[in-house]
Design a protein around this motif. Structure first.
Motif, short mmCIF file in Angstrom:
data_model
loop_
_atom_site.label_atom_id
_atom_site.label_comp_id
_atom_site.label_asym_id
_atom_site.label_seq_id
_atom_site.Cartn_x
_atom_site.Cartn_y
_atom_site.Cartn_z
N PRO A 28 0.84 -1.20 0.00
CA PRO A 28 0.00 0.00 0.00
C PRO A 28 0.87 1.25 0.00
N VAL A 29 0.55 2.19 -0.89
CA VAL A 29 1.28 3.46 -0.98
C VAL A 29 0.27 4.57 -1.23
N ASN A 30 0.32 5.62 -0.40
CA ASN A 30 -0.60 6.74 -0.54
C ASN A 30 -0.12 7.74 -1.57
N GLY A 31 -1.05 8.28 -2.33
CA GLY A 31 -0.78 9.32 -3.32
C GLY A 31 -2.09 9.82 -3.89
N LYS A 38 2.57 9.17 -9.31
CA LYS A 38 2.92 7.88 -9.91
C LYS A 38 4.40 7.81 -10.32
N PRO A 39 4.89 8.78 -11.12
CA PRO A 39 6.30 8.69 -11.50
C PRO A 39 7.27 8.79 -10.30
N ALA A 44 11.19 6.04 -7.05
CA ALA A 44 11.76 5.73 -5.74
C ALA A 44 11.90 4.23 -5.55
N ALA A 45 10.86 3.48 -5.91
CA ALA A 45 10.92 2.02 -5.75
C ALA A 45 11.99 1.41 -6.65
N TRP A 56 2.67 1.66 -9.77
CA TRP A 56 1.72 2.15 -8.76
C TRP A 56 0.35 2.36 -9.39
N ASN A 57 -0.69 1.91 -8.69
CA ASN A 57 -2.07 2.06 -9.15
C ASN A 57 -2.78 3.06 -8.25
#
Length: 109
Positions: A28-31, A38-39, A44-45, A56-57
């Motif tokens: 899970p990643v917030n944005g 997204k970019p 970073a990943a 990232w979705n």
């Protein structure tokens, strides 16, 4: 003797190759957006050695990650993403880093 040494080296190389495992997981990643978040999250990943792909979705708020588990783990990736300003799994971005995000990318209420 040469044949024995060559065989031993071949077996050693094969066992090392067999230990490497490609793992696919979601974190899970917030944005807030596909234009800027997204970019940043994916970059970073992908900056973590051993990460093969990161997508990232926005709707799901999840990072799909494929990585070599002999080179990295999800905690290292989560830390790199948090260092870019996005809360990731159990690792929160520092308030100072979060404050540097563009206004449209701020997701905390």
């Amino acid at each position: 003797m040469k044949r024995v040494i060559l065989t031993m080296l071949t077996v050693a190389a094969m066992s090392t190759t067999m230990q490497a495992k490609t793992v696919k997981t979601e974190i899970p990643v917030n944005g807030n957006c596909n234009e800027m978040c997204k970019p940043r999250i994916e970059k970073a990943a992908k900056s973590v050695s051993g990460v093969l792909s990161a997508t990232w979705n926005l709707k799901a708020q999840k990072l799909t990650l494929v990585y070599d588990n002999t080179k990295t783990d999800t905690k290292k990736v989560q830390k790199a993403v948090a260092d870019s300003g996005h809360d990731s799994g159990n690792i929160k971005a520092s308030q100072a880093t979060y404050n540097q995000l563009p206004g449209c990318c701020k997701y905390r209420k």
